[in-house]
Design a protein around this motif. Structure first.
Motif, PDB file in Angstrom:
ATOM      1  N   LEU A 194       0.838  -1.193   0.000  1.00 38.32           N
ATOM      2  CA  LEU A 194       0.000   0.000   0.000  1.00 38.32           C
ATOM      3  C   LEU A 194       0.878   1.249   0.000  1.00 38.32           C
ATOM      4  CD1 LEU A 194      -2.852  -0.867   2.527  1.00 38.32           C
ATOM      5  CD2 LEU A 194      -2.975  -0.771   0.057  1.00 38.32           C
ATOM      6  N   ARG A 195       0.409   2.222  -0.778  1.00 41.27           N
ATOM      7  CA  ARG A 195       1.130   3.495  -0.871  1.00 41.27           C
ATOM      8  C   ARG A 195       0.397   4.507   0.003  1.00 41.27           C
ATOM      9  NH1 ARG A 195       0.428   2.758  -7.126  1.00 41.27           N
ATOM     10  NH2 ARG A 195      -1.501   1.975  -6.167  1.00 41.27           N
ATOM     11  N   VAL A 196       1.100   5.007   1.008  1.00 39.56           N
ATOM     12  CA  VAL A 196       0.485   5.852   2.045  1.00 39.56           C
ATOM     13  C   VAL A 196       1.234   7.182   2.121  1.00 39.56           C
ATOM     14  CG1 VAL A 196      -0.123   6.069   4.490  1.00 39.56           C
ATOM     15  CG2 VAL A 196      -0.162   3.819   3.372  1.00 39.56           C
ATOM     16  N   ALA A 197       0.451   8.262   2.240  1.00 38.07           N
ATOM     17  CA  ALA A 197       1.025   9.603   2.482  1.00 38.07           C
ATOM     18  C   ALA A 197       0.429  10.156   3.760  1.00 38.07           C
ATOM     19  CB  ALA A 197       0.729  10.520   1.306  1.00 38.07           C
ATOM     20  N   ILE A 198       1.332  10.798   4.595  1.00 37.79           N
ATOM     21  CA  ILE A 198       0.866  11.448   5.827  1.00 37.79           C
ATOM     22  C   ILE A 198       0.952  12.950   5.595  1.00 37.79           C
ATOM     23  CG2 ILE A 198       1.244  11.758   8.290  1.00 37.79           C
ATOM     24  CD1 ILE A 198       2.598   9.023   8.341  1.00 37.79           C
ATOM     25  N   PHE A 199      -0.240  13.621   5.614  1.00 37.37           N
ATOM     26  CA  PHE A 199      -0.274  15.070   5.454  1.00 37.37           C
ATOM     27  C   PHE A 199      -0.111  15.691   6.853  1.00 37.37           C
ATOM     28  CE2 PHE A 199      -2.987  19.019   5.171  1.00 37.37           C
ATOM     29  CZ  PHE A 199      -2.044  19.757   4.479  1.00 37.37           C
ATOM     30  N   ASP A 200       1.058  16.258   7.070  1.00 42.07           N
ATOM     31  CA  ASP A 200       1.394  16.817   8.401  1.00 42.07           C
ATOM     32  C   ASP A 200       1.873  18.249   8.209  1.00 42.07           C
ATOM     33  OD1 ASP A 200       2.002  17.235  11.025  1.00 42.07           O
ATOM     34  OD2 ASP A 200       3.747  15.907  11.051  1.00 42.07           O
ATOM     35  N   PRO A 201       0.938  19.209   8.035  1.00 43.76           N
ATOM     36  CA  PRO A 201       1.334  20.579   7.733  1.00 43.76           C
ATOM     37  C   PRO A 201       2.114  21.251   8.864  1.00 43.76           C
ATOM     38  CG  PRO A 201      -1.001  20.468   8.220  1.00 43.76           C
ATOM     39  CD  PRO A 201      -0.527  19.068   8.163  1.00 43.76           C
ATOM     40  N   ASP A 202       1.886  20.774  10.108  1.00 44.56           N
ATOM     41  CA  ASP A 202       2.559  21.424  11.247  1.00 44.56           C
ATOM     42  C   ASP A 202       3.878  20.738  11.619  1.00 44.56           C
ATOM     43  OD1 ASP A 202       0.360  23.107  11.379  1.00 44.56           O
ATOM     44  OD2 ASP A 202      -0.706  21.755  12.766  1.00 44.56           O
ATOM     45  N   GLY A 203       4.133  19.556  11.077  1.00 44.41           N
ATOM     46  CA  GLY A 203       5.359  18.824  11.389  1.00 44.41           C
ATOM     47  C   GLY A 203       5.367  18.258  12.778  1.00 44.41           C
ATOM     48  N   GLN A 204       4.216  17.897  13.309  1.00 52.54           N
ATOM     49  CA  GLN A 204       4.149  17.381  14.669  1.00 52.54           C
ATOM     50  C   GLN A 204       3.499  15.999  14.684  1.00 52.54           C
ATOM     51  OE1 GLN A 204       1.923  20.249  16.935  1.00 52.54           O
ATOM     52  NE2 GLN A 204       3.488  21.873  16.729  1.00 52.54           N
ATOM     53  N   GLY A 205       4.052  15.056  15.379  1.00 60.10           N
ATOM     54  CA  GLY A 205       3.431  13.783  15.701  1.00 60.10           C
ATOM     55  C   GLY A 205       3.368  12.767  14.609  1.00 60.10           C
ATOM     56  N   SER A 206       4.100  12.889  13.497  1.00 60.11           N
ATOM     57  CA  SER A 206       4.003  11.911  12.419  1.00 60.11           C
ATOM     58  C   SER A 206       4.990  10.764  12.577  1.00 60.11           C
ATOM     59  CB  SER A 206       4.235  12.604  11.081  1.00 60.11           C
ATOM     60  OG  SER A 206       5.550  13.155  11.039  1.00 60.11           O
ATOM     61  N   GLY A 207       6.015  10.920  13.448  1.00 60.52           N
ATOM     62  CA  GLY A 207       7.049   9.901  13.551  1.00 60.52           C
ATOM     63  C   GLY A 207       6.542   8.548  13.983  1.00 60.52           C
ATOM     64  N   PRO A 208       5.847   8.406  15.132  1.00 56.10           N
ATOM     65  CA  PRO A 208       5.355   7.091  15.570  1.00 56.10           C
ATOM     66  C   PRO A 208       4.417   6.441  14.539  1.00 56.10           C
ATOM     67  CG  PRO A 208       5.232   8.655  17.360  1.00 56.10           C
ATOM     68  CD  PRO A 208       5.556   9.455  16.138  1.00 56.10           C
ATOM     69  N   LEU A 209       3.578   7.265  13.927  1.00 55.38           N
ATOM     70  CA  LEU A 209       2.624   6.726  12.951  1.00 55.38           C
ATOM     71  C   LEU A 209       3.348   6.212  11.718  1.00 55.38           C
ATOM     72  CD1 LEU A 209      -0.328   6.260  12.178  1.00 55.38           C
ATOM     73  CD2 LEU A 209      -0.395   8.593  11.282  1.00 55.38           C
ATOM     74  N   GLU A 210       4.341   7.005  11.270  1.00 58.09           N
ATOM     75  CA  GLU A 210       5.100   6.595  10.093  1.00 58.09           C
ATOM     76  C   GLU A 210       5.787   5.269  10.363  1.00 58.09           C
ATOM     77  OE1 GLU A 210       8.709   8.257   7.238  1.00 58.09           O
ATOM     78  OE2 GLU A 210       8.014   9.441   8.952  1.00 58.09           O
ATOM     79  N   ALA A 211       6.376   5.090  11.592  1.00 63.28           N
ATOM     80  CA  ALA A 211       7.080   3.857  11.939  1.00 63.28           C
ATOM     81  C   ALA A 211       6.124   2.672  11.961  1.00 63.28           C
ATOM     82  CB  ALA A 211       7.768   4.017  13.279  1.00 63.28           C
ATOM     83  N   ALA A 212       4.918   2.908  12.505  1.00 63.94           N
ATOM     84  CA  ALA A 212       3.938   1.825  12.576  1.00 63.94           C
ATOM     85  C   ALA A 212       3.505   1.382  11.173  1.00 63.94           C
ATOM     86  CB  ALA A 212       2.748   2.261  13.393  1.00 63.94           C
ATOM     87  N   LEU A 213       3.368   2.353  10.221  1.00 66.08           N
ATOM     88  CA  LEU A 213       2.949   2.016   8.848  1.00 66.08           C
ATOM     89  C   LEU A 213       4.055   1.265   8.111  1.00 66.08           C
ATOM     90  CD1 LEU A 213       1.103   5.314   7.905  1.00 66.08           C
ATOM     91  CD2 LEU A 213       0.062   3.051   8.131  1.00 66.08           C
ATOM     92  N   VAL A 214       5.298   1.709   8.329  1.00 71.14           N
ATOM     93  CA  VAL A 214       6.418   1.021   7.679  1.00 71.14           C
ATOM     94  C   VAL A 214       6.502  -0.404   8.182  1.00 71.14           C
ATOM     95  CG1 VAL A 214       8.922   0.982   7.452  1.00 71.14           C
ATOM     96  CG2 VAL A 214       7.695   3.146   7.220  1.00 71.14           C
ATOM     97  N   ALA A 215       6.246  -0.581   9.513  1.00 72.57           N
ATOM     98  CA  ALA A 215       6.291  -1.928  10.080  1.00 72.57           C
ATOM     99  C   ALA A 215       5.233  -2.822   9.437  1.00 72.57           C
ATOM    100  CB  ALA A 215       6.098  -1.856  11.584  1.00 72.57           C
ATOM    101  N   ARG A 216       4.175  -2.220   8.911  1.00 75.99           N
ATOM    102  CA  ARG A 216       3.112  -3.006   8.248  1.00 75.99           C
ATOM    103  C   ARG A 216       3.313  -3.047   6.724  1.00 75.99           C
ATOM    104  NH1 ARG A 216       1.290  -1.441  12.972  1.00 75.99           N
ATOM    105  NH2 ARG A 216      -0.335  -2.614  14.067  1.00 75.99           N
ATOM    106  N   ARG A 217       4.559  -2.925   6.314  1.00 75.99           N
ATOM    107  CA  ARG A 217       4.969  -3.074   4.906  1.00 75.99           C
ATOM    108  C   ARG A 217       4.265  -2.064   3.999  1.00 75.99           C
ATOM    109  NH1 ARG A 217       7.701  -7.387   3.602  1.00 75.99           N
ATOM    110  NH2 ARG A 217       6.809  -7.519   1.497  1.00 75.99           N
ATOM    111  N   CYS A 218       4.129  -0.851   4.390  1.00 78.59           N
ATOM    112  CA  CYS A 218       3.579   0.217   3.555  1.00 78.59           C
ATOM    113  C   CYS A 218       4.709   1.107   3.069  1.00 78.59           C
ATOM    114  CB  CYS A 218       2.580   1.064   4.342  1.00 78.59           C
ATOM    115  SG  CYS A 218       1.104   0.154   4.844  1.00 78.59           S
ATOM    116  N   ASP A 219       4.533   1.654   1.854  1.00 80.21           N
ATOM    117  CA  ASP A 219       5.440   2.688   1.360  1.00 80.21           C
ATOM    118  C   ASP A 219       4.900   4.026   1.865  1.00 80.21           C
ATOM    119  OD1 ASP A 219       6.959   0.847  -0.016  1.00 80.21           O
ATOM    120  OD2 ASP A 219       5.683   0.958  -1.814  1.00 80.21           O
ATOM    121  N   VAL A 220       5.664   4.682   2.737  1.00 80.51           N
ATOM    122  CA  VAL A 220       5.142   5.845   3.451  1.00 80.51           C
ATOM    123  C   VAL A 220       5.980   7.073   3.112  1.00 80.51           C
ATOM    124  CG1 VAL A 220       4.535   6.815   5.685  1.00 80.51           C
ATOM    125  CG2 VAL A 220       4.397   4.342   5.320  1.00 80.51           C
TER     126      VAL A 220
END
Length: 739
Positions: free
Chosen positions: A11-37
């Protein structure tokens, strides 16, 4: 800027984070589930979102709303699954997020929900791809296709328009792209489709082309969400339809102008379509109300069988079939001609024409030509009769004078007896010549007799020659070249008329001042199953450019005032009716040859009946002669002096005599008499003295009325045509006594 991955089925996933806050844990969890993030901070980076499977939307409510406005209304062919990051799952946080159009929500720390969300995203994208496939096909159809929402905003367009491209059109109003002349019809149809839920169709013209527009409502969950507009270019089709309608209109006009009935019919006789003339000449023809009925319900069975047989023959041969038939009898009879041609398997087109007036007109034309010929021959016939009549009268006067010199009771001297006998033979020969001329003339003046029988060709030729003798005698030498021939199937009077017309034509082609050089040759011979009659002259000949029109009615090569132009046409019609053929060969200055070919009939009897007086005396019979001509009755009574003969001078006298004494072996009765006719006498006898009815023999100078002809045909009794010979009376008496 984000660039979507193309790795396998990840799955190809994009995280829209305009403020640059709180995307790190989520990005790691998605990568762990074999997503292109990838993490996107600028909304413009998601304009290629159709390459993504899932977009996690962060930021405040305003940022989420702006992003959804960017992705959802633009009409992107397929968008990713949208998940909004919310502080909690309380309604106060969830409802505003869902209101802007996202598909689901997620608390950033709740990584346990990532699994279900990824499955939803995967299924969503699979469904989007299945929808996109037919849309890809739509892009290649020839029709112009628009998908509109309820506000007529374009959400899909299958190809570039004549003014704007797809990318310029999607997301804009349809009214911005529709030509002004389209808009009134479009508005009416679009609003009606949304209101009724039913498709609407109309035609309009634009850019010199004709379009058929179909607006089909679209619905989701039972609610109408918009419509699909399909515009097909029908310019060529409209032209074809217009020409087809014009052709149909012209065909209808032609059919209306025809006096004929036109029918489409099955080969079992069922009428599929009927086009009746505006003013039908006969009530015997089917009408429009008879569609679906069988021919056998509309015409006599025998006629229906003839027509169905013709329909089936046309289907087999693929040729024109012509069927003639009659309906009714006597004066009520009508003649019809059906021309039939196969139209498709098991069907045919039948054109039926009432031929009654045509046939009657042709018969009248034939009679007109016959009368014209009689007028031409009148002087000649009078001449032919006057010669033998003169020596008959002179001979009788001489006999009367000779007998006047002999005293009563004194035997006639032997020398005088011999001379009187010689004169009587001459008188009898002259009477026979008059009889033959009258017989030929009477046969010629029977245009109504069309019954086919065996015709003796030499006899028909000789009869025509005797009538044309005055025309030929002083113009040409007649060269006869015929002998015994098989009879032809035809009609004696009509064959005689053909020969007579051709003889008179030949005579008129000869110069009167070259009588010694002129020759008319009459030849008759058999060729295969035909008898050919050739009439040739060595006269002026006929120009070649006239030969093709020679047998047309009212065409003549004679000077004005000479000839009706019907003679050769009548010959052609008679010969054609008899199943034969007439042709002509001619050369200017050398003459012409007319050739008539007629089919051979059955061979004649080798032994014609012998009407000579039988050598064995007949038993004495009791005979009544009924005739209003006293001289004829007395003469016949004298000849029958070997029998007991009584005479009645009319029909009433005959019935009075029968009332006193009805024991007669034979009744010789004149057919046509003033007052009570022979037919009336026979009718009364049939009722009162039925045993006498079949002992009648009628005498007739010519059954010239319809009633008389019908009567003779129906009663089937023998009759004698005047003038008749004594031997004929004896032969009939013999046959009656044998019966």
């Amino acid at each position: 800027m984000f660039v979507g991955s193309t790795m396998g089925d990840r799955l190809r996933v994009a995280i829209f984070d305009p403020d640059g806050q709180g995307s790190g844990p989520l990005e790691a969890a998605l990568v762990a589930r074999r997503c292109d993030v990838s993490v996107v901070r600028v909304a413009a980076g998601l304009l290629v979102a159709h390459a993504l499977d899932l977009v996690v939307v962060g930021g405040d409510a305003a940022a989420r709303s702006a992003l959804c406005d960017l992705l959802i209304p633009t009409g992107v062919a397929s968008r990713p699954f949208l998940v909004a990051l919310v502080p909690s799952y309380d309604d106060a946080d969830v409802e505003p997020a869902l209101a802007v159009g996202v598909d689901d929500v997620l608390v950033s720390t709740d990584v346990s929900r990532l699994g279900p969300l990824l499955r939803h995203a995967s299924r969503y994208r699979r469904a989007e791809r299945e929808v996109a496939a037919p849309q890809g096909l739509i892009e290649h159809v020839s029709d112009f296709v628009l998908q509109l929402d309820r506000n007529a905003m374009i959400t899909f367009m299958n190809r570039d328009g004549p003014v704007k491209t797809v990318s310029e059109s999607v997301g804009s109003s349809a009214y911005e792209h529709l030509p002004a002349e389209w808009q009134p019809k479009f508005t009416k149809a679009f609003e009606a489709a949304l209101e009724t839920g039913q498709p609407r169709v109309y035609e309009t013209a634009s850019y010199g082309r004709i379009f058929r527009v179909r607006i089909v409502p679209t619905a989701r969950d039972g609610a109408i969400t918009g419509a699909t507009l399909l515009a097909a270019d029908v310019t060529e089709l409209s032209s074809v339809v217009r020409k087809l309608r014009e052709s149909e209109s012209h065909a209808e006009a032609i059919l209306d102008a025809l006096p004929d009935l036109v029918v489409r019919v099955r080969d079992d006789g069922v009428l599929l379509d009927v086009h009746a003339p505006p003013r039908p000449q006969s009530s015997d023809l089917p009408s429009k109300s008879d569609v679906g009925k069988s021919l056998f319900r509309l015409v006599p069975v025998a006629v229906g069988e003839k027509l169905v047989d013709g329909i089936r023959r046309s289907g087999v041969s693929a040729d024109l079939e012509v069927v003639t038939y009659e309906i009714g009898e006597g004066n009520e009879r009508r003649d019809f001609e059906a021309r039939i041609v196969a139209s498709e398997v098991g069907q045919a087109i039948m054109v039926v024409r009432d031929m009654t007036e045509h046939n009657r007109s042709r018969e009248r034309s034939t009679v007109t030509e016959r009368l014209a010929s009689l007028g031409t021959m009148a002087a000649g016939v009078a001449h032919e009769l006057n010669s033998p009549l003169t020596f008959v009268m002179l001979g009788l006067e001489w006999i009367a004078r000779m007998l006047g010199t002999v005293e009563p009771g004194v035997a006639i001297p032997k020398v005088a007896h011999h001379a009187i006998a010689e004169r009587l033979r001459e008188v009898l020969d002259g009477a026979q010549r008059i009889r033959r001329i009258v017989r030929d003339l009477k046969g010629f003046t029977r245009p109504e007799e069309t019954k086919l029988s065996l015709v003796d060709v030499p006899s028909a030729i000789d009869g025509a020659l005797s009538l044309a003798a005055a025309e030929l005698r002083y113009r040409a030498t007649v060269d006869k070249r015929y002998g015994e021939l098989p009879p032809v199937l035809g009609n004696h009077a009509r064959v005689g008329q053909v020969v007579l017309n051709l003889l008179v034509n030949a005579a008129h082609a000869l110069a009167e001042d070259r009588g010694a050089e002129n020759v008319v040759t009459i030849a008759a011979f058999q060729r295969d199953a035909q008898v050919l009659i050739e009439i040739s002259d060595n006269g002026t000949g006929i120009p070649q450019h006239h030969l093709s029109r020679l047998f047309e009615p009212f065409f003549t090569t004679k000077p004005v005032g000479q000839g009706t132009g019907l003679g050769l046409w009548v010959c052609h019609e008679i010969v054609k009716e008899l199943g034969g053929e007439i042709t002509v060969e001619s050369e200017l200055g050398k003459g012409s040859t007319f050739r008539v070919a007629l089919p051979v009939g059955e061979p004649r009897s080798a032994h014609p009946p012998d009407l000579r007086e039988s050598t064995a005396p007949l038993p004495r019979a009791r005979i009544l002669i009924v005739d209003d001509e006293p001289n004829l009755a007395r003469t016949l009574a004298r000849l029958l002096d070997g029998h007991t003969v009584e005479v009645a001078g009319g029909g009433d006298l005959a019935l009075e005599l029968f009332a006193r004494d009805s024991e007669f072996d034979l009744v010789l009765c004149d057919l046509m008499m003033p007052g009570r006719t022979g037919m009336d006498v026979h009718a009364e006898v049939t009722k009162t003295w039925p045993f006498l009815a079949d002992r009648f023999v009628f005498m007739t100078g010519g059954a010239f009325t319809h009633r008389a002809k019908t009567f003779l045909a129906e009663v089937g009794l023998p009759y004698l045509e005047k003038p008749f010979r004594y031997e004929a009376v004896l032969e009939i008496l013999k046959k009656m006594r044998e019966k």
